[in-house]
Scaffold this motif. Sequence first.
Motif: not given
Length: 123
Positions: A7-8, A17-18, A92-93, A117-119
């Motif tokens: 989702g990033g 974003l979700r 990064v999450y 996942t990158q945000v």
Amino acid sequence: VQLQASGGGLVQAGGSLRLSCAASGRTFSSYVMGWFRQAPGKDREFVAAINWSGSSTGYADSVKDRFTISRDNYKNTAYLQMNRLKPEDTAVYYCATKRAPATDPRAYEYEYWGQGTQVTVSS
């Protein structure tokens, strides 16, 4: 337990974003789920956590009132809804999970981690 974060992406400041974290394993519903993030050159930091039933949540001060953590135990998935994003949310999450029942901001308490996942939030 295996975790897969998704989702990033790239979003402008003020956007949303979700993130999703899909878990394998039949014991997902009894585990605490947490989200952490790591920006370049910085330590991994706590973002949010939720207990097995969703009745207890915790947030970092920096995201309180902007981010919401939730879970769907039937889908074995946890979510992080991120609103009013800021450039300083860029990181990064990672999602993580632990068996002990209480939510906890300490990364070392979490036993299983997703791949991240990158945000990226542009100004």
